[in-house]
Design a protein around this motif. Structure first.
Motif, short mmCIF file in Angstrom:
data_model
loop_
_atom_site.label_atom_id
_atom_site.label_comp_id
_atom_site.label_asym_id
_atom_site.label_seq_id
_atom_site.Cartn_x
_atom_site.Cartn_y
_atom_site.Cartn_z
N UNK A 1 -4.06 -4.29 1.01
CA UNK A 1 -2.84 -5.12 0.28
C UNK A 1 -1.75 -4.80 -0.35
N UNK A 2 -1.90 -4.18 -1.39
CA UNK A 2 -0.71 -3.60 -2.44
C UNK A 2 0.18 -2.83 -2.02
N UNK A 3 -0.59 -2.00 -0.79
CA UNK A 3 0.90 -0.76 0.36
C UNK A 3 1.34 -1.46 0.30
N UNK A 4 1.03 -3.13 1.36
CA UNK A 4 1.49 -3.39 2.48
C UNK A 4 2.99 -4.48 1.77
N UNK A 5 2.52 -5.61 0.90
CA UNK A 5 3.35 -5.95 -0.21
C UNK A 5 4.84 -4.47 -0.87
N UNK A 6 4.09 -3.84 -1.19
CA UNK A 6 5.01 -2.77 -1.65
C UNK A 6 6.54 -2.11 -0.64
N UNK A 7 5.60 -1.73 0.83
CA UNK A 7 6.67 -1.19 1.78
C UNK A 7 7.42 -3.28 2.17
N UNK B 1 1.73 3.33 -4.94
CA UNK B 1 3.38 3.67 -4.53
C UNK B 1 3.17 5.67 -4.36
N UNK B 2 1.58 6.16 -4.24
CA UNK B 2 1.85 7.23 -3.89
C UNK B 2 2.29 7.21 -2.12
N UNK C 1 3.73 5.22 -0.16
CA UNK C 1 5.39 5.06 -0.16
C UNK C 1 6.20 6.59 -0.62
N UNK C 2 6.08 7.30 -1.31
CA UNK C 2 6.27 8.68 -1.65
C UNK C 2 5.87 9.05 -0.20
N UNK C 3 4.60 9.43 -0.24
CA UNK C 3 4.44 10.26 1.29
C UNK C 3 4.91 9.59 2.47
N UNK C 4 5.62 8.32 3.04
CA UNK C 4 5.72 7.74 3.68
C UNK C 4 7.70 8.10 3.92
N UNK C 5 8.27 8.29 2.86
CA UNK C 5 9.62 8.31 2.36
C UNK C 5 9.82 9.28 3.15
N UNK C 6 11.54 9.88 2.88
CA UNK C 6 12.14 10.74 3.53
C UNK C 6 12.63 11.88 2.05
N UNK C 7 11.63 11.12 0.57
CA UNK C 7 11.77 12.17 -0.07
C UNK C 7 10.65 13.00 -0.73
N UNK C 8 9.39 12.82 0.80
CA UNK C 8 8.51 13.73 0.87
C UNK C 8 8.56 14.57 2.47
#
Length: 261
Positions: A19-25, A221-222, A224-231
């Motif tokens: 839930x926390x990750x879906x909302x943050x995305x 938050x981790x 989102x980082x791993x899914x982003x272009x930053x990673x």
């Protein structure tokens, strides 16, 4: 808005880390398909125009196929799949666990992520690349953090992402796992509630150097980082997020500023 115009699927999104990750995305601009076996997933997407709730069984291939198809039909494709759904299997030991319990835990915790990779991977490739994340656990690294079936399933997830990263070579799809420590989720909520009832909440997470349990948002938050272009150069890895729990072998814990013995 790191994920503006991106399409993200998160399973196990009815509570906790999912839930926390879906909302943050969603906050970061993504169009999010939040999936869970329970109807509580509807609460995850409440009031959000860029979120869609889907009830499904993450360990059933037909449901995973339909989930991927729904995301593609509704939003035009998939850029990120976070295979987060899982079950604990209870506290049974090796000698009192049934074959049925092992089968169910492995079906959801290990076969589920494998199905996510199988069906979402090609769709992510079609979009030019993206990321697949799987929730493993510190229990998958060594004993002492979960029951035998759960621990074995999470060890399998770690190897699964390594294998998948190799099989998706040159596709621009990265595959990584997150290994949470003690987090308050749907699986652990009873332990947290009991600790609060008896006034021992401060004991939760006491074995790690931070001396506390983690929050779902800290895992989100981790993710989102791993899914982003930053990673963009992180692939085939198991990221441990456990307050330092797995950084040490079992020892007599030293209090800061005091002798160990």
């Amino acid at each position: 808005m790191r994920f503006k115009d991106k399409v993200v699927i998160v399973t196990g999104a009815g509570s906790g880390i999912g839930r926390a990750t879906a909302r943050l995305f969603a906050e970061e601009g993504a169009m999010v398909v939040a999936a869970d076996l329970r109807g509580a997933v509807v609460e995850t997407v409440a009031g959000q125009d860029n979120m869609l709730a889907v009830q499904m069984d993450a360990g059933a291939e037909g449901d995973v196929e339909r989930l991927v198809a729904t995301a593609c039909e509704r939003f035009g494709g998939i850029d990120v799949f976070y295979a987060n759904a899982g079950i604990s299997g209870g506290a049974s030991g090796i000698f009192d666990s049934t074959a049925e319990l092992w089968t169910e835990v492995l079906r959801v915790n290990l076969i589920g992520p494998a199905l996510a990779i199988k069906h979402a991977g090609p769709r992510i490739v079609e979009r030019g690349g993206g990321a697949i994340l799987c929730t493993a656990s510190v229990a998958g690294l060594r004993s002492g953090a979960g029951g035998p079936a759960y621990s074995a399933s999470k060890a399998g997830v770690i190897n699964l992402v390594q294998t998948a990263a190799q099989q998706l070579a040159t596709s621009n799809v990265r595959v990584n796992a997150i290994c949470p420590g003690l987090i308050e989720t749907g699986m652990t909520v009873r332990a947290f509630e009991y600790a609060r009832e008896v006034g021992k909440e401060d004991k939760l997470g006491r074995l790690n150097p931070l001396r506390r349990a983690g929050a779902p948002e800290e895992i989100a938050r981790v993710a989102l980082f791993l899914a982003s272009d930053e990673a963009s150069y992180v692939n085939g890895q198991a990221w441990v997020v456990d307050g330092g729990l797995s950084s040490s072998h079992p020892v007599t814990r030293q209090e800061f500023g005091k002798p160990a013995f």
